[in-house]
Design a protein around this motif. Structure first.
Motif, short mmCIF file in Angstrom:
data_model
loop_
_atom_site.label_atom_id
_atom_site.label_comp_id
_atom_site.label_asym_id
_atom_site.label_seq_id
_atom_site.Cartn_x
_atom_site.Cartn_y
_atom_site.Cartn_z
N MET A 1 36.38 29.21 30.01
CA MET A 1 35.35 30.21 29.76
C MET A 1 34.39 29.70 28.71
O MET A 1 34.79 29.23 27.65
CB MET A 1 36.00 31.53 29.29
CG MET A 1 35.01 32.68 29.15
SD MET A 1 35.84 34.18 28.57
CE MET A 1 36.95 34.53 29.94
N GLU A 2 33.08 29.75 29.02
CA GLU A 2 32.07 29.27 28.10
C GLU A 2 31.93 30.20 26.90
O GLU A 2 32.29 31.37 26.96
CB GLU A 2 30.73 29.14 28.83
CG GLU A 2 30.73 28.16 29.98
CD GLU A 2 30.97 26.73 29.52
OE1 GLU A 2 30.64 26.44 28.35
OE2 GLU A 2 31.49 25.93 30.31
N ALA A 3 31.34 29.65 25.82
CA ALA A 3 31.21 30.41 24.59
C ALA A 3 30.33 31.64 24.78
O ALA A 3 30.64 32.72 24.25
CB ALA A 3 30.64 29.53 23.47
N TYR A 4 29.22 31.50 25.53
CA TYR A 4 28.33 32.64 25.71
C TYR A 4 29.01 33.75 26.51
O TYR A 4 28.75 34.94 26.31
CB TYR A 4 27.02 32.22 26.38
CG TYR A 4 27.13 31.76 27.80
CD1 TYR A 4 27.09 32.66 28.87
CD2 TYR A 4 27.25 30.41 28.10
CE1 TYR A 4 27.19 32.24 30.17
CE2 TYR A 4 27.36 29.97 29.41
CZ TYR A 4 27.32 30.88 30.44
OH TYR A 4 27.43 30.45 31.74
N SER A 5 29.92 33.37 27.43
CA SER A 5 30.67 34.37 28.19
C SER A 5 31.61 35.15 27.28
O SER A 5 31.77 36.37 27.42
CB SER A 5 31.47 33.69 29.31
OG SER A 5 30.62 32.99 30.18
N VAL A 6 32.21 34.43 26.33
CA VAL A 6 33.10 35.08 25.37
C VAL A 6 32.31 36.08 24.53
O VAL A 6 32.77 37.21 24.28
CB VAL A 6 33.78 34.03 24.46
CG1 VAL A 6 34.60 34.72 23.37
CG2 VAL A 6 34.65 33.10 25.28
N VAL A 7 31.11 35.71 24.09
CA VAL A 7 30.27 36.60 23.28
C VAL A 7 29.91 37.86 24.06
O VAL A 7 29.98 38.98 23.52
CB VAL A 7 28.99 35.87 22.82
CG1 VAL A 7 28.05 36.84 22.12
CG2 VAL A 7 29.34 34.72 21.88
N ILE A 8 29.54 37.71 25.32
CA ILE A 8 29.19 38.86 26.15
C ILE A 8 30.39 39.79 26.30
O ILE A 8 30.27 41.02 26.20
CB ILE A 8 28.69 38.41 27.53
CG1 ILE A 8 27.39 37.61 27.41
CG2 ILE A 8 28.48 39.61 28.44
CD1 ILE A 8 26.25 38.38 26.80
N ILE A 9 31.56 39.22 26.54
CA ILE A 9 32.78 40.03 26.68
C ILE A 9 33.07 40.78 25.38
O ILE A 9 33.40 41.98 25.40
CB ILE A 9 33.97 39.15 27.08
CG1 ILE A 9 33.78 38.61 28.50
CG2 ILE A 9 35.28 39.92 26.99
CD1 ILE A 9 34.82 37.61 28.93
N LEU A 10 32.94 40.09 24.25
CA LEU A 10 33.22 40.72 22.95
C LEU A 10 32.24 41.85 22.66
O LEU A 10 32.62 42.90 22.13
CB LEU A 10 33.17 39.67 21.84
CG LEU A 10 34.23 38.56 21.89
CD1 LEU A 10 34.04 37.59 20.74
CD2 LEU A 10 35.64 39.15 21.87
N LEU A 11 30.97 41.63 23.00
CA LEU A 11 29.97 42.68 22.80
C LEU A 11 30.28 43.89 23.67
O LEU A 11 30.16 45.04 23.22
CB LEU A 11 28.57 42.15 23.11
CG LEU A 11 27.94 41.22 22.08
CD1 LEU A 11 26.61 40.69 22.60
CD2 LEU A 11 27.74 41.92 20.75
#
Length: 460
Positions: A1-11
């Protein structure tokens, strides 16, 4: 999982937890931390590594600016004696108290103890307002809590930077540090004041400036102030707070649409970043926990409870001491007024200023002014209990450098982050869940808020 995907999930998680926290009547920041910690324990879930220097730049400027932008300047000035006591003296007393407790509790060095003390000394405006919202507290109590959280961030974070420099640099000369401290505050204040007036000038000159442009510039202003100040080696925190307070005093010069849209955008940014930082610190907690020896876990948790109790006790003592001091000032002023011919003074003022607007008698104005500064013992209990720590402390802990100037790793960084997160959780749970109960037991409501006589402040 890419970093930007992780950020979107966390948001998405942070936003989705907000209505859940409201329905559960559970402190939103605590729920974010708990979920973040649990997500961090999921096998294979990618953690996000953020440069510590970016933490301050990304999270603090909009949060500090938003708090300053929303505050009532008149009420802030009127309650400044209380705000300054809590935001300056209480911060340094708490920093020292926590440092002493941590040094003798777990035996870390004095410089590191003061680093932790500076991290945990400032109560957080967002944490406080998220808990006090809807409790019907007196307006003066809310103004004191918000104003304190705004100013104490500046004093605590400046102290934090110097404490970290003393650890990372390996040397600390008191007189030199004091001189740099003064220059950092004065320089940060000047940069914030200058940028605020430049922004106000542009908005006033360009009357046809689009609202979206004004709002965008307003959003960028805290980041610009922080970056310029830090590049010039002065306090970015002071610059951000100063620009926020100055712009708040010039809001009447802006269009109503600009003010409303700016507030909406700022509130949204702070909500998103606030949720993200709690999630991020929760994600980092399992990684920190892995580096904590199992035999140190219980002592560190016990030390966290000790820090909580000391911080709460110091705050209660200072709040009640300040309340008693304000009552003594009122009594002294009352005695002096009793020896003055109020009617004769009023006649002199009227003769000197014949076009002066008719106001309440001079003596009554002064009496009302001092009464407006007093708060009863119930309000003192609430102000003392409401000193929850939150985003600022967590962001400061995450911003600790990984490497010192000599190339060594920053000592006991994981221990400091662990203690910070644990103390924040303890405070948010105990004080956050206990505050509504306390308000109900003390039967506090808006009717206990004494009216503030504006003529009194003007005559002063």
């Amino acid at each position: 999982m890419e970093a930007y995907s992780v950020v979107i999930i966390l948001l998405a998680i942070a936003i989705g937890l907000s209505p859940i926290a409201s329905r559960m009547k559970f402190p939103y920041p605590v729920l974010l931390l708990i979920v973040g910690i649990n997500v961090g324990f999921i096998p294979g879930f990618r953690t996000i590594s953020i440069d510590p220097e970016v933490i301050f730049l990304l999270f603090l400027p909009p949060m500090l600016y938003s708090a300053a932008y929303d505050i009532s300047i008149k009420d802030f000035k009127l309650n400044f004696p209380t705000i300054s006591t809590l935001a300056v003296w209480l911060v340094f007393i708490t920093t020292t108290g926590i440092a002493i407790a941590v040094h003798y509790c777990i035996g870390i060095s004095w410089p590191l103890s003061f680093v932790l003390g500076a991290i945990l000394s400032p109560p957080d405006a967002i944490a406080a307002t998220s808990v006090t919202k809807g409790l019907g507290l007196p307006n003066r109590t809310n103004i004191v809590l918000e104003g304190e959280s705004l100013v104490n961030d500046a004093s605590a974070l400046v102290a934090f930077r110097f404490a970290v420099s003393a650890v990372a640099g390996g040397s600390f000369i008191f007189w030199k540090a004091g001189l740099i401290f003064i220059l950092a505050i004065v320089g940060g204040f000047f940069i914030g004041w200058l940028l605020a007036h430049v922004f106000a000038f542009l908005v006033n000159v360009k009357k046809d400036l689009d609202n979206y442009v004004c709002v965008s510039l307003n959003l960028l202003l805290p980041f610009v102030a922080y970056l310029i100040a830090e590049d010039l080696h002065v306090s970015g925190v002071i610059a951000t707070v100063t620009v926020g307070i100055t712009i708040a005093g010039h809001k009447s010069q802006f269009s109503k649409a600009t003010v409303t849209q700016s507030k909406s955008v700022m509130d949204m940014v702070v909500f998103i970043l606030g949720g993200l930082v709690f999630i991020l610190i929760g994600l980092e907690f399992p990684q920190v926990l892995k580096n904590i020896p199992s035999e140190q876990f219980l002592p560190l948790v016990g030390c966290s409870f000790l820090v909580f109790l000391i911080a709460l006790l110091i705050r209660m003592i200072v709040v009640f001491w300040h309340r008693q001091r304000m009552e003594q000032r009122y009594t002294t002023a009352k005695k002096r007024l009793d020896h003055i011919d109020i009617h004769q003074m009023e006649d002199r003022i009227q003769r000197r200023f014949p076009n002066r607007k008719k106001r309440a008698p001079f003596g009554k104005n002064i009496d009302n002014y001092f009464k407006s500064l007093l708060f009863n013992w119930k309000e003192a209990v609430i102000i003392g209990w409401s000193g929850m720590r939150g985003i600022v402390s967590l962001a400061a802990a995450l911003s600790l450098p990984l490497i010192m100037t000599n190339g060594d790793t920053f000592p006991q960084r994981d221990t400091i982050i662990f203690l910070t997160v644990t103390v924040v959780i303890i405070m948010l749970v105990i004080q956050g869940l206990g505050l509504p109960i306390l308000v109900k037991l003390l039967k506090i409501n808006n009717s206990e808020d004494k009216p503030i006589d504006r003529d009194a402040s003007q005559s002063e």
